[in-house]
Design a protein around this motif. Structure first.
Motif, PDB file in Angstrom:
ATOM      1  N   LEU A   1       0.828  -1.211   0.000  1.00 45.27           N
ATOM      2  CA  LEU A   1       0.000   0.000   0.000  1.00 45.27           C
ATOM      3  C   LEU A   1       0.859   1.256   0.000  1.00 45.27           C
ATOM      4  O   LEU A   1       0.510   2.260  -0.640  1.00 45.27           O
ATOM      5  CB  LEU A   1      -0.931  -0.011   1.215  1.00 45.27           C
ATOM      6  CG  LEU A   1      -2.041  -1.067   1.214  1.00 45.27           C
ATOM      7  CD1 LEU A   1      -2.787  -1.058   2.539  1.00 45.27           C
ATOM      8  CD2 LEU A   1      -2.997  -0.839   0.057  1.00 45.27           C
ATOM      9  N   GLU A   2       1.977   1.213   0.695  1.00 41.46           N
ATOM     10  CA  GLU A   2       2.883   2.362   0.726  1.00 41.46           C
ATOM     11  C   GLU A   2       3.449   2.645  -0.664  1.00 41.46           C
ATOM     12  O   GLU A   2       3.455   3.793  -1.138  1.00 41.46           O
ATOM     13  CB  GLU A   2       4.012   2.095   1.719  1.00 41.46           C
ATOM     14  CG  GLU A   2       5.016   3.219   1.855  1.00 41.46           C
ATOM     15  CD  GLU A   2       4.492   4.372   2.684  1.00 41.46           C
ATOM     16  OE1 GLU A   2       5.235   5.361   2.841  1.00 41.46           O
ATOM     17  OE2 GLU A   2       3.354   4.297   3.178  1.00 41.46           O
TER      18      GLU A   2
ATOM     19  N   VAL B   1      -1.347   7.780   1.957  1.00 41.79           N
ATOM     20  CA  VAL B   1      -0.026   7.336   2.427  1.00 41.79           C
ATOM     21  C   VAL B   1       0.132   7.627   3.916  1.00 41.79           C
ATOM     22  O   VAL B   1       0.626   6.789   4.694  1.00 41.79           O
ATOM     23  CB  VAL B   1       1.085   8.024   1.607  1.00 41.79           C
ATOM     24  CG1 VAL B   1       2.448   7.821   2.269  1.00 41.79           C
ATOM     25  CG2 VAL B   1       1.105   7.480   0.185  1.00 41.79           C
ATOM     26  N   PHE B   2      -0.288   8.819   4.333  1.00 42.62           N
ATOM     27  CA  PHE B   2      -0.200   9.167   5.755  1.00 42.62           C
ATOM     28  C   PHE B   2      -1.050   8.225   6.614  1.00 42.62           C
ATOM     29  O   PHE B   2      -0.597   7.743   7.660  1.00 42.62           O
ATOM     30  CB  PHE B   2      -0.652  10.611   5.953  1.00 42.62           C
ATOM     31  CG  PHE B   2      -0.794  11.022   7.385  1.00 42.62           C
ATOM     32  CD1 PHE B   2       0.313  11.296   8.163  1.00 42.62           C
ATOM     33  CD2 PHE B   2      -2.058  11.120   7.980  1.00 42.62           C
ATOM     34  CE1 PHE B   2       0.184  11.666   9.493  1.00 42.62           C
ATOM     35  CE2 PHE B   2      -2.196  11.489   9.294  1.00 42.62           C
ATOM     36  CZ  PHE B   2      -1.072  11.757  10.057  1.00 42.62           C
ATOM     37  N   LEU B   3      -2.270   7.964   6.167  1.00 46.01           N
ATOM     38  CA  LEU B   3      -3.136   7.051   6.920  1.00 46.01           C
ATOM     39  C   LEU B   3      -2.553   5.649   6.961  1.00 46.01           C
ATOM     40  O   LEU B   3      -2.710   4.935   7.961  1.00 46.01           O
ATOM     41  CB  LEU B   3      -4.533   7.031   6.300  1.00 46.01           C
ATOM     42  CG  LEU B   3      -5.342   8.331   6.420  1.00 46.01           C
ATOM     43  CD1 LEU B   3      -6.681   8.196   5.703  1.00 46.01           C
ATOM     44  CD2 LEU B   3      -5.561   8.685   7.888  1.00 46.01           C
TER      45      LEU B   3
ATOM     46  N   ARG C   1      -3.166  14.862  -4.024  1.00 50.93           N
ATOM     47  CA  ARG C   1      -3.294  15.175  -2.589  1.00 50.93           C
ATOM     48  C   ARG C   1      -3.997  14.042  -1.847  1.00 50.93           C
ATOM     49  O   ARG C   1      -3.616  13.700  -0.729  1.00 50.93           O
ATOM     50  CB  ARG C   1      -4.055  16.498  -2.412  1.00 50.93           C
ATOM     51  CG  ARG C   1      -3.228  17.730  -2.739  1.00 50.93           C
ATOM     52  CD  ARG C   1      -3.944  19.000  -2.306  1.00 50.93           C
ATOM     53  NE  ARG C   1      -5.141  19.227  -3.095  1.00 50.93           N
ATOM     54  CZ  ARG C   1      -5.173  19.929  -4.218  1.00 50.93           C
ATOM     55  NH1 ARG C   1      -4.060  20.444  -4.716  1.00 50.93           N
ATOM     56  NH2 ARG C   1      -6.309  20.116  -4.865  1.00 50.93           N
ATOM     57  N   TRP C   2      -5.024  13.459  -2.450  1.00 56.28           N
ATOM     58  CA  TRP C   2      -5.702  12.330  -1.806  1.00 56.28           C
ATOM     59  C   TRP C   2      -4.771  11.137  -1.667  1.00 56.28           C
ATOM     60  O   TRP C   2      -4.822  10.402  -0.668  1.00 56.28           O
ATOM     61  CB  TRP C   2      -6.947  11.941  -2.594  1.00 56.28           C
ATOM     62  CG  TRP C   2      -8.128  12.812  -2.318  1.00 56.28           C
ATOM     63  CD1 TRP C   2      -8.714  13.715  -3.156  1.00 56.28           C
ATOM     64  CD2 TRP C   2      -8.862  12.865  -1.089  1.00 56.28           C
ATOM     65  NE1 TRP C   2      -9.764  14.337  -2.535  1.00 56.28           N
ATOM     66  CE2 TRP C   2      -9.883  13.836  -1.256  1.00 56.28           C
ATOM     67  CE3 TRP C   2      -8.763  12.208   0.130  1.00 56.28           C
ATOM     68  CZ2 TRP C   2     -10.792  14.146  -0.256  1.00 56.28           C
ATOM     69  CZ3 TRP C   2      -9.666  12.528   1.135  1.00 56.28           C
ATOM     70  CH2 TRP C   2     -10.659  13.472   0.946  1.00 56.28           C
TER      71      TRP C   2
ATOM     72  N   TRP D   1       2.560   6.070  -2.999  1.00 54.51           N
ATOM     73  CA  TRP D   1       3.557   7.016  -3.514  1.00 54.51           C
ATOM     74  C   TRP D   1       3.600   6.996  -5.037  1.00 54.51           C
ATOM     75  O   TRP D   1       3.826   8.036  -5.671  1.00 54.51           O
ATOM     76  CB  TRP D   1       4.934   6.684  -2.953  1.00 54.51           C
ATOM     77  CG  TRP D   1       5.136   7.185  -1.555  1.00 54.51           C
ATOM     78  CD1 TRP D   1       5.365   6.449  -0.443  1.00 54.51           C
ATOM     79  CD2 TRP D   1       5.119   8.555  -1.138  1.00 54.51           C
ATOM     80  NE1 TRP D   1       5.487   7.251   0.658  1.00 54.51           N
ATOM     81  CE2 TRP D   1       5.346   8.562   0.260  1.00 54.51           C
ATOM     82  CE3 TRP D   1       4.936   9.758  -1.792  1.00 54.51           C
ATOM     83  CZ2 TRP D   1       5.388   9.732   0.997  1.00 54.51           C
ATOM     84  CZ3 TRP D   1       4.986  10.931  -1.056  1.00 54.51           C
ATOM     85  CH2 TRP D   1       5.208  10.909   0.321  1.00 54.51           C
ATOM     86  N   THR D   2       3.392   5.815  -5.620  1.00 51.88           N
ATOM     87  CA  THR D   2       3.369   5.739  -7.080  1.00 51.88           C
ATOM     88  C   THR D   2       2.204   6.542  -7.646  1.00 51.88           C
ATOM     89  O   THR D   2       2.361   7.307  -8.615  1.00 51.88           O
ATOM     90  CB  THR D   2       3.272   4.276  -7.526  1.00 51.88           C
ATOM     91  OG1 THR D   2       4.394   3.537  -7.014  1.00 51.88           O
ATOM     92  CG2 THR D   2       3.257   4.168  -9.039  1.00 51.88           C
ATOM     93  N   ALA D   3       1.017   6.365  -7.041  1.00 46.85           N
ATOM     94  CA  ALA D   3      -0.153   7.115  -7.506  1.00 46.85           C
ATOM     95  C   ALA D   3       0.059   8.612  -7.340  1.00 46.85           C
ATOM     96  O   ALA D   3      -0.289   9.405  -8.236  1.00 46.85           O
ATOM     97  CB  ALA D   3      -1.390   6.660  -6.733  1.00 46.85           C
ATOM     98  N   HIS D   4       0.625   9.015  -6.223  1.00 44.97           N
ATOM     99  CA  HIS D   4       0.887  10.443  -5.991  1.00 44.97           C
ATOM    100  C   HIS D   4       1.823  10.997  -7.065  1.00 44.97           C
ATOM    101  O   HIS D   4       1.570  12.077  -7.626  1.00 44.97           O
ATOM    102  CB  HIS D   4       1.497  10.623  -4.603  1.00 44.97           C
ATOM    103  CG  HIS D   4       1.933  12.023  -4.318  1.00 44.97           C
ATOM    104  ND1 HIS D   4       1.060  13.043  -4.014  1.00 44.97           N
ATOM    105  CD2 HIS D   4       3.181  12.584  -4.305  1.00 44.97           C
ATOM    106  CE1 HIS D   4       1.729  14.157  -3.808  1.00 44.97           C
ATOM    107  NE2 HIS D   4       3.014  13.906  -3.988  1.00 44.97           N
TER     108      HIS D   4
END
Length: 259
Positions: free
Chosen positions: A104-105, A211-213, A205-206, A109-112
């Motif tokens: 998930l991490e 990533v933070f969650l 941004r989402w 980051w890839t999606a961001h």
């Protein structure tokens, strides 16, 4: 003086002499406040002194023993590892769920990165459609706008030099500057590209929030995994929690090994 008076005076004198003779040999009565004086070194010991020595610390039959528990995992280390790198705390404990958080991490980051890259690419295309305001051949030209409206283009040119994004928002949304476009098609194309760019920035941004969650959830899951791992330490070893009231509240954690 008459003979009777002499006789009375003589009787009083005889009585006084007799009383003095009786009291002359008697010792004076001691004062009740007088304290007896003792010779030096002759003081009686009125109260015996006792010294009580008490030894503190665990007795030989104490129930508390230090036990080295094999494969014990620190909950704090597990939480800190997954808070920094999701999945690392689960790997430290020995849980395979760490692979899920790591995946998930990487995905987040890839999606961001993809969304932000696409947003910037669309912004660059929109800027190419609009062109520089000082060029009369640009999609949006300050010279063309000034000729159509008869207004001074100095303000919009200064905005272009100071804040490029504010300039693009103005020529895209403010109907006052619609006359500066070469054609309505170019204006529509520019507005569409800017809208797509804004959408991709929002998705980026989402993705960053996700990533933070993921860090927070991974840290909480690692803490739970370490706690569950430490409860049954081995197949033949368990932790028993006991409480009792013996003059006050008491609590004990006992490691028990079965043979």
């Amino acid at each position: 003086m008459t003979r009777g008076a002499w006789r009375t005076l003589a009787a009083v004198a005889v009585a006084a002499l007799a009383f003095g003779a009786c009291t002359a040999g008697a010792a004076p009565a001691p004062s009740p406040l007088a304290m007896p004086r003792l010779a030096p070194g002759n003081h009686p010991e009125l109260l015996a002194q006792r010294v009580i020595e008490r030894s503190w610390g665990p007795s030989e039959d104490s129930m508390y023993k230090e036990v080295n528990v094999p494969d014990w995992k620190s909950e704090g280390i597990a939480l800190g590892l997954s808070a920094a790198i999701p999945g690392a705390g689960q790997t430290y404990v020995g849980e395979r769920s760490g692979l899920l958080f790591l995946a998930l991490e990487v995905s987040g980051w890839t999606a961001h990165s993809v969304f932000v890259h696409d947003a910037r690419r669309l912004r660059s295309r929109a800027a190419g459609v609009a062109g520089a305001p000082g060029d009369s051949a640009s999609g949006w030209s300050a010279v063309r706008w000034s000729q159509v409206t008869g207004r001074d283009p100095s303000d919009i040119e200064r905005l272009y030099a100071a804040d490029r994004e504010a300039y693009y928002d103005a020529i895209a949304k403010d109907a006052t500057y619609a006359a500066g476009w070469q054609s309505p098609d170019l204006s529509g194309q520019f507005t569409h590209l800017r809208s797509q760019s804004n959408d991709d920035f929002g998705r980026g941004r989402w993705a960053a929030i996700a990533v933070f969650l993921n860090h927070v959830l991974a840290a909480a899951d690692a803490l739970k995994a370490a706690r569950l791992h430490n409860i049954p330490l081995e197949r033949n070893m368990e932790i028993q929690l006991r409480g009792a009231w013996r003059g006050g509240p008491g609590f004990a954690a006992i490691v028990e090994r079965r043979f």
